[in-house]
Design a protein around this motif. Sequence first.
Motif, PDB file in Angstrom:
ATOM      1  N   ALA A  84       1.013  -1.391   0.003  1.00  0.00           N
ATOM      2  CA  ALA A  84       0.358  -0.310   0.275  1.00  0.00           C
ATOM      3  C   ALA A  84       1.052   0.769   0.092  1.00  0.00           C
ATOM      4  CB  ALA A  84      -0.656  -0.320   1.214  1.00  0.00           C
ATOM      5  N   ASP A  85       0.586   2.062  -0.849  1.00  0.00           N
ATOM      6  CA  ASP A  85       1.244   3.404  -0.790  1.00  0.00           C
ATOM      7  C   ASP A  85       1.040   4.468   0.720  1.00  0.00           C
ATOM      8  OD1 ASP A  85       2.701   3.687  -3.564  1.00  0.00           O
ATOM      9  OD2 ASP A  85       0.771   2.997  -4.211  1.00  0.00           O
ATOM     10  N   ALA A  86      -0.980   4.260   0.967  1.00  0.00           N
ATOM     11  CA  ALA A  86      -1.121   4.601   1.980  1.00  0.00           C
ATOM     12  C   ALA A  86      -2.250   4.173   2.822  1.00  0.00           C
ATOM     13  CB  ALA A  86      -1.535   5.801   1.512  1.00  0.00           C
ATOM     14  N   THR A  87      -2.238   3.532   3.966  1.00  0.00           N
ATOM     15  CA  THR A  87      -3.420   2.509   4.559  1.00  0.00           C
ATOM     16  C   THR A  87      -3.724   3.816   5.653  1.00  0.00           C
ATOM     17  OG1 THR A  87      -1.676   0.748   4.551  1.00  0.00           O
ATOM     18  CG2 THR A  87      -3.446   1.280   6.533  1.00  0.00           C
ATOM     19  N   ALA A  88      -5.241   4.240   5.386  1.00  0.00           N
ATOM     20  CA  ALA A  88      -6.214   5.134   6.502  1.00  0.00           C
ATOM     21  C   ALA A  88      -6.357   4.683   7.300  1.00  0.00           C
ATOM     22  CB  ALA A  88      -7.678   4.501   5.868  1.00  0.00           C
ATOM     23  N   LEU A  89      -6.101   5.876   8.368  1.00  0.00           N
ATOM     24  CA  LEU A  89      -5.811   5.391   9.836  1.00  0.00           C
ATOM     25  C   LEU A  89      -7.279   5.307  10.602  1.00  0.00           C
ATOM     26  CD1 LEU A  89      -3.373   9.071  10.190  1.00  0.00           C
ATOM     27  CD2 LEU A  89      -2.921   6.374  10.396  1.00  0.00           C
ATOM     28  N   PRO A  91     -11.375   3.414   9.167  1.00  0.00           N
ATOM     29  CA  PRO A  91     -12.064   3.222   8.273  1.00  0.00           C
ATOM     30  C   PRO A  91     -13.400   3.953   8.154  1.00  0.00           C
ATOM     31  CG  PRO A  91     -12.951   2.216   9.784  1.00  0.00           C
ATOM     32  CD  PRO A  91     -11.922   3.290  10.650  1.00  0.00           C
ATOM     33  N   SER A  92     -12.603   6.178   8.172  1.00  0.00           N
ATOM     34  CA  SER A  92     -13.908   6.747   7.886  1.00  0.00           C
ATOM     35  C   SER A  92     -13.001   7.755   6.065  1.00  0.00           C
ATOM     36  CB  SER A  92     -13.904   7.855   8.967  1.00  0.00           C
ATOM     37  OG  SER A  92     -12.684   8.266   8.668  1.00  0.00           O
ATOM     38  N   GLU A  93     -14.688   8.294   5.986  1.00  0.00           N
ATOM     39  CA  GLU A  93     -14.609   9.099   4.708  1.00  0.00           C
ATOM     40  C   GLU A  93     -12.990   9.389   4.936  1.00  0.00           C
ATOM     41  OE1 GLU A  93     -17.672  10.492   3.655  1.00  0.00           O
ATOM     42  OE2 GLU A  93     -18.994   9.580   3.528  1.00  0.00           O
ATOM     43  N   ASP A  94     -13.261  11.123   5.757  1.00  0.00           N
ATOM     44  CA  ASP A  94     -11.638  11.172   5.873  1.00  0.00           C
ATOM     45  C   ASP A  94     -10.578  10.899   5.904  1.00  0.00           C
ATOM     46  OD1 ASP A  94     -13.354  13.544   6.406  1.00  0.00           O
ATOM     47  OD2 ASP A  94     -13.280  13.796   8.586  1.00  0.00           O
ATOM     48  N   ALA A  95     -10.963   9.912   6.950  1.00  0.00           N
ATOM     49  CA  ALA A  95      -9.166   9.133   6.680  1.00  0.00           C
ATOM     50  C   ALA A  95      -8.946   8.429   5.428  1.00  0.00           C
ATOM     51  CB  ALA A  95      -9.034   7.942   7.975  1.00  0.00           C
ATOM     52  N   ILE A  96      -9.954   7.725   4.169  1.00  0.00           N
ATOM     53  CA  ILE A  96      -9.900   7.698   3.750  1.00  0.00           C
ATOM     54  C   ILE A  96      -8.970   8.601   2.874  1.00  0.00           C
ATOM     55  CG2 ILE A  96     -10.580   6.715   1.867  1.00  0.00           C
ATOM     56  CD1 ILE A  96     -12.332   5.147   3.995  1.00  0.00           C
ATOM     57  N   GLY A  97     -10.312   9.454   2.422  1.00  0.00           N
ATOM     58  CA  GLY A  97      -9.306  10.534   1.647  1.00  0.00           C
ATOM     59  C   GLY A  97      -7.982  11.441   2.093  1.00  0.00           C
ATOM     60  N   GLU A  98      -7.461  11.167   3.040  1.00  0.00           N
ATOM     61  CA  GLU A  98      -6.162  11.266   3.489  1.00  0.00           C
ATOM     62  C   GLU A  98      -5.594  10.855   2.801  1.00  0.00           C
ATOM     63  OE1 GLU A  98      -5.771  12.654   8.216  1.00  0.00           O
ATOM     64  OE2 GLU A  98      -7.548  13.534   7.896  1.00  0.00           O
ATOM     65  N   ALA A  99      -5.849   9.473   2.764  1.00  0.00           N
ATOM     66  CA  ALA A  99      -4.853   8.585   2.674  1.00  0.00           C
ATOM     67  C   ALA A  99      -4.743   8.772   0.819  1.00  0.00           C
ATOM     68  CB  ALA A  99      -4.929   7.049   2.995  1.00  0.00           C
ATOM     69  N   ILE A 100      -5.666   8.557   0.625  1.00  0.00           N
ATOM     70  CA  ILE A 100      -5.477   9.210  -1.258  1.00  0.00           C
ATOM     71  C   ILE A 100      -5.218   9.745  -1.553  1.00  0.00           C
ATOM     72  CG2 ILE A 100      -6.725   9.468  -2.873  1.00  0.00           C
ATOM     73  CD1 ILE A 100      -9.788   8.491  -1.755  1.00  0.00           C
ATOM     74  N   ALA A 101      -5.361  11.139  -0.582  1.00  0.00           N
ATOM     75  CA  ALA A 101      -3.797  12.277  -1.148  1.00  0.00           C
ATOM     76  C   ALA A 101      -2.760  11.798  -1.111  1.00  0.00           C
ATOM     77  CB  ALA A 101      -4.705  13.471  -0.350  1.00  0.00           C
ATOM     78  N   HIS A 102      -2.671  11.691   0.640  1.00  0.00           N
ATOM     79  CA  HIS A 102      -0.898  11.173   0.617  1.00  0.00           C
ATOM     80  C   HIS A 102      -0.279   9.877   0.040  1.00  0.00           C
ATOM     81  CE1 HIS A 102       2.321   9.931   2.919  1.00  0.00           C
ATOM     82  NE2 HIS A 102       2.186   8.845   2.264  1.00  0.00           N
ATOM     83  N   ALA A 103      -1.417   8.677  -1.010  1.00  0.00           N
ATOM     84  CA  ALA A 103      -0.350   8.285  -2.313  1.00  0.00           C
ATOM     85  C   ALA A 103      -0.216   9.408  -3.320  1.00  0.00           C
ATOM     86  CB  ALA A 103      -1.891   7.061  -2.070  1.00  0.00           C
ATOM     87  N   LEU A 104      -1.538   9.553  -3.925  1.00  0.00           N
ATOM     88  CA  LEU A 104      -1.298  10.765  -4.441  1.00  0.00           C
ATOM     89  C   LEU A 104      -0.123  11.616  -4.694  1.00  0.00           C
ATOM     90  CD1 LEU A 104      -5.453  10.067  -5.960  1.00  0.00           C
ATOM     91  CD2 LEU A 104      -3.035   8.986  -6.858  1.00  0.00           C
TER      92      LEU A 104
END
Length: 106
Positions: A84-89, A91-104
Amino acid sequence: AGGALVDEAPLYRTIASAHAGELANAAIAGAFAGVVFTAPSSLNLWLDAAGARRGALVIALTRAARVAIGPTTAARLLVLGLPADATALAPSEDAIGEAIAHALRL
């Protein structure tokens, strides 16, 4: 081992979308900059939906940013050679969004 009796009580199951094969083909064609995996089973079902093109999907996923919803999903990605390039902290929309932003790297 501790003497407990266990009854299996499956409360949900992950099933593949009718479009899973089409999405696998799109990923193989390079259509996605990133992919969020919400469970190990969702990854497994997507690979199964690719059929004979499973290897091509794995290769395509090495070129996309991979986000895991949590550590269990991240571990499954790692086993398949797709860390994984990022793992959400969480299982929430905000945490997943932050993980997506980090990965991209946004």
